[in-house]
Enzyme design. Structure first.
Site, mmCIF file in Angstrom:
data_model
loop_
_atom_site.group_PDB
_atom_site.id
_atom_site.type_symbol
_atom_site.label_atom_id
_atom_site.label_comp_id
_atom_site.label_asym_id
_atom_site.label_seq_id
_atom_site.Cartn_x
_atom_site.Cartn_y
_atom_site.Cartn_z
ATOM 1 N N ASN A 153 0.810 -1.229 0.000
ATOM 2 C CA ASN A 153 0.000 0.000 0.000
ATOM 3 C C ASN A 153 0.843 1.279 0.000
ATOM 4 O O ASN A 153 0.434 2.279 -0.561
ATOM 5 C CB ASN A 153 -0.994 -0.011 1.156
ATOM 6 N N SER A 178 6.806 -5.829 -1.541
ATOM 7 C CA SER A 178 5.729 -6.752 -1.906
ATOM 8 C C SER A 178 5.849 -7.106 -3.385
ATOM 9 O O SER A 178 6.209 -6.258 -4.212
ATOM 10 C CB SER A 178 4.386 -6.078 -1.645
ATOM 11 N N GLU A 250 4.462 -4.593 11.966
ATOM 12 C CA GLU A 250 3.433 -3.575 11.651
ATOM 13 C C GLU A 250 2.331 -4.292 10.885
ATOM 14 O O GLU A 250 2.455 -4.526 9.681
ATOM 15 C CB GLU A 250 4.047 -2.467 10.788
ATOM 16 N N CYS A 284 -3.527 0.478 6.686
ATOM 17 C CA CYS A 284 -3.649 -0.418 7.841
ATOM 18 C C CYS A 284 -4.356 0.231 9.026
ATOM 19 O O CYS A 284 -5.095 -0.413 9.748
ATOM 20 C CB CYS A 284 -2.269 -0.863 8.269
ATOM 21 N N GLU A 461 7.526 2.336 14.603
ATOM 22 C CA GLU A 461 8.276 2.979 13.539
ATOM 23 C C GLU A 461 8.245 4.484 13.789
ATOM 24 O O GLU A 461 7.419 4.996 14.529
ATOM 25 C CB GLU A 461 7.658 2.646 12.173
HETATM 26 P P1 NAD Z 1 0.927 -9.778 3.316
HETATM 27 O O1 NAD Z 1 0.971 -10.178 4.734
HETATM 28 O O2 NAD Z 1 0.250 -10.662 2.347
HETATM 29 O O3 NAD Z 1 2.398 -9.588 2.739
HETATM 30 C C1 NAD Z 1 3.308 -8.673 3.333
HETATM 31 C C2 NAD Z 1 4.713 -8.997 2.882
HETATM 32 O O4 NAD Z 1 5.126 -10.219 3.504
HETATM 33 C C3 NAD Z 1 4.881 -9.219 1.381
HETATM 34 O O5 NAD Z 1 6.109 -8.642 0.978
HETATM 35 C C4 NAD Z 1 4.926 -10.738 1.261
HETATM 36 O O6 NAD Z 1 5.647 -11.186 0.123
HETATM 37 C C5 NAD Z 1 5.649 -11.121 2.531
HETATM 38 N N1 NAD Z 1 5.393 -12.465 3.037
HETATM 39 C C6 NAD Z 1 4.249 -13.194 2.953
HETATM 40 N N2 NAD Z 1 4.402 -14.374 3.592
HETATM 41 C C7 NAD Z 1 5.656 -14.376 4.112
HETATM 42 C C8 NAD Z 1 6.397 -15.310 4.899
HETATM 43 N N3 NAD Z 1 5.875 -16.465 5.285
HETATM 44 N N4 NAD Z 1 7.660 -14.992 5.261
HETATM 45 C C9 NAD Z 1 8.202 -13.801 4.898
HETATM 46 N N5 NAD Z 1 7.547 -12.885 4.139
HETATM 47 C C10 NAD Z 1 6.284 -13.166 3.758
HETATM 48 O O7 NAD Z 1 0.312 -8.311 3.340
HETATM 49 P P2 NAD Z 1 -0.104 -7.395 2.117
HETATM 50 O O8 NAD Z 1 -1.324 -7.996 1.518
HETATM 51 O O9 NAD Z 1 1.088 -7.120 1.262
HETATM 52 O O10 NAD Z 1 -0.458 -6.027 2.863
HETATM 53 C C11 NAD Z 1 -1.685 -5.799 3.471
HETATM 54 C C12 NAD Z 1 -1.597 -6.009 4.974
HETATM 55 O O11 NAD Z 1 -0.553 -5.213 5.511
HETATM 56 C C13 NAD Z 1 -2.849 -5.577 5.682
HETATM 57 O O12 NAD Z 1 -3.182 -6.494 6.679
HETATM 58 C C14 NAD Z 1 -2.460 -4.256 6.301
HETATM 59 O O13 NAD Z 1 -3.215 -3.889 7.413
HETATM 60 C C15 NAD Z 1 -1.029 -4.480 6.620
HETATM 61 N N6 NAD Z 1 -0.318 -3.212 6.734
HETATM 62 C C16 NAD Z 1 0.111 -2.806 7.969
HETATM 63 C C17 NAD Z 1 0.756 -1.577 8.111
HETATM 64 C C18 NAD Z 1 1.219 -1.087 9.457
HETATM 65 O O14 NAD Z 1 2.056 -0.215 9.502
HETATM 66 N N7 NAD Z 1 0.724 -1.610 10.555
HETATM 67 C C19 NAD Z 1 0.984 -0.788 6.994
HETATM 68 C C20 NAD Z 1 0.554 -1.245 5.754
HETATM 69 C C21 NAD Z 1 -0.095 -2.465 5.640
#
Ligand code: NAD
Length: 487
Positions: A153, A178, A250, A284, A461
């Site tokens: 995002n 991502s 996060e 998020c 962060e």
């Molecule tokens: P996701 O969890 O599908 O993926 C996040 C990242 O983790 C990607 O780069 C992915 O390739 C990697 N990943 C996935 N499985 C993994 C594993 N087993 N080991 C290591 N890396 C792995 O999330 P998304 O769909 O890319 O993003 C959306 C989510 O992120 C939402 O839940 C959102 O709330 C959260 N988010 C949180 C914040 C925050 O600051 N708290 C900010 C932005 C997004």
């Protein structure tokens, strides 16, 4: 292709390709066009990235914080000079409107480099602890090689929010964006080299959920900082824990945004809209459970509907566009499923609820959607949707709304709109969340800590607090006398 980088990865100061890695396309969500073709990292690329980071980190840690900070501040300047080009790239990567990316993406990344570069000289000092004639002192030392894993995002912001504090503390970073948004982080790596960062300190490698574990499980990695969903967070934190690595998580949220009868109505509606529709709802910390006190419910809903229906959906590169497509078809389908669940479980669809036919074509657009009469047990009130879907719930009393606001496994953020300042403080004190807003929503300048509690994660962060998560204390006891031993 519109945004093809020189190669998939950026390691040791240069672009690197390994065509043995699984190929994948980068797609512009507004048109469905393939804008770049890349390869996921092979184990050899992961090794190369970590080995170069490990080698570079030792010399970097030996430099003075001021010298490190100077490089980060230069990177911030370059990012600001190239804000337009970086914002366009961010729009291609994510589909977010240029109206947003130009003010919120590279600029907030640049803020992180400027802030951490600026505090380098004073923020990393230790303590002197007097102990009679003896004394002790503490030093803040880097952790070593840190891994950053990003969500789609805010790709450039995430790459900088993790990179800036890691680097200023004297660490190296290997960052994996991502797989949906692979492009922005490569530019950040390029800019850091141009700003004078020694090679190897900020490497970017591509890949998906199968690549991530190669980084997380690597024995030379000291810390993992993930931005992603709760299920991914559990996997990554679990893997890191098996090796006792440091982690920052996060993760997702389902945050309450509470509007009392006495609130400034237009501000509250504006806050709720920003906290649900900005970045097409892919934020998020969004306040996706909007609790509205019953006395203003009708007025709130009628103005909300009116204002929501005026949102301009369209070409993200047009500066007038206010809402772009979702990042991918998969994400849009997921959101459409939630909308169907909302209807089936009895919520009132106030506006939106589908695909806007006039602009969509191959783009992954979705209408800004508001459900009213949502109740706590409905799926749309419990699960993170991560799209432009606002749920409005009614409430009577302060105690009731606090209890209902907290009745979730998430604890990322929350907000309250009221003109009663005492009540505002009472409410935020009781909400179980890491970041809270009074009479505004979703502002996250670099000066303030950002992060979640409960299942939304841990670690913070931004702000001085981030330094604690990219360094550790070394304590030195100094004796000024002789050792008295009983034997
Ligand atoms: P996701 O969890 O599908 O993926 C996040 C990242 O983790 C990607 O780069 C992915 O390739 C990697 N990943 C996935 N499985 C993994 C594993 N087993 N080991 C290591 N890396 C792995 O999330 P998304 O769909 O890319 O993003 C959306 C989510 O992120 C939402 O839940 C959102 O709330 C959260 N988010 C949180 C914040 C925050 O600051 N708290 C900010 C932005 C997004």
């Amino acid at each position: 292709m519109k945004a093809q980088p020189k190669a998939s990865h950026f390691i040791d100061g240069d672009y690197v390709e390994d065509t043995a890695g699984t190929p994948f396309d980068s797609i512009y969500p507004a048109t469905g066009e393939v804008i770049a073709r890349l390869h996921a990292a092979t184990p050899a690329i992961v090794e190369k990235a970590i080995a170069s980071a490990k080698r570079a980190q030792k010399e970097w840690a030996a430099m003075s914080p001021t010298a490190r900070g100077r490089i980060l501040k230069r990177a911030a300047e370059i990012m600001r000079e190239r804000n337009r080009a970086l914002s366009e790239l961010e729009t291609l990567d994510t589909g977010k409107p240029i109206q947003e990316t130009i003010i919120a993406d590279p600029t907030s990344g640049a803020d992180a480099f400027e802030f951490f570069g600026g505090i380098a000289a004073a923020g990393l000092n230790g303590d002197y602890i007097p102990l009679g004639q003896d004394f002790a002192f503490t030093k803040r030392v880097p952790l070593g090689v840190c891994v950053g894993i990003g969500a789609w995002n805010y790709p450039q912001q995430i790459a900088c929010w993790k990179g800036a504090p890691a680097l200023v503390c004297g660490n190296a970073m290997v960052f994996k964006p991502s797989e949906n948004t692979p492009l922005g982080a490569l530019k950040i790596a390029e800019i850091l080299i141009e700003a004078g960062l020694p090679k190897g300190l900020y490497n970017v490698i591509q890949g998906d959920r199968s690549t991530g574990p190669l980084l997380v499980n690597h024995p030379d990695v000291a810390k993992v900082s993930l931005t992603g969903s709760v299920p991914t967070g559990k996997k990554v934190a679990g893997a890191a824990a098996s090796d006792l690595k440091h982690v920052t998580m996060e993760l997702g949220g389902k945050s309450p945004l509470i509007v009392f009868d006495d609130a400034d109505l237009e501000s509250a509606i504006g806050g709720a809209m920003l906290g649900n529709f900005y970045s097409t709802g892919q934020v998020c910390s969004n306040g996706t459970r909007v609790f509205v006190q019953k006395g203003i419910k009708d007025r709130f809903l009628s103005r909300l509907k009116e204002r929501t229906e005026k949102i301009l959906i369209g070409d993200p590169m047009d500066e007038a566009t206010q809402l772009g497509p979702m990042v991918s078809k998969a994400q849009r389908d997921k959101v459409l499923d939630y909308i169907e669940k909302g209807k089936a479980e009895g919520a009132t669809l106030l506006t939106g609820g589908g695909i806007p036919n006039d602009v969509s074509g191959e783009g992954t657009y979705i209408q800004p959607t508001v459900f009213a009469d949502v109740t706590d047990e409905m799926t749309i009130a419990r699960e993170e949707i991560f799209g432009p879907v606002m749920c409005v719930l009614d409430f009577d009393s302060e105690d009731e709304v606090i209890a209902r606001g907290n009745a979730t496994e998430f604890g990322l953020s929350g907000g309250v709109f009221t003109t009663d300042i005492t009540r505002a403080h009472r409410v935020v004190d009781q909400l179980e969340a890491g970041t809270l807003w009074i009479n505004t929503y979703n502002l996250a300048p670099v000066e303030i800590p950002f992060g979640g509690s409960k299942q939304s994660g841990f670690g913070r962060e931004n702000s001085l607090a981030a330094l604690e998560h990219y360094s550790e204390l070394k304590t030195v006891y100094v004796s000024m006398g002789k050792v008295e031993a009983p034997y």
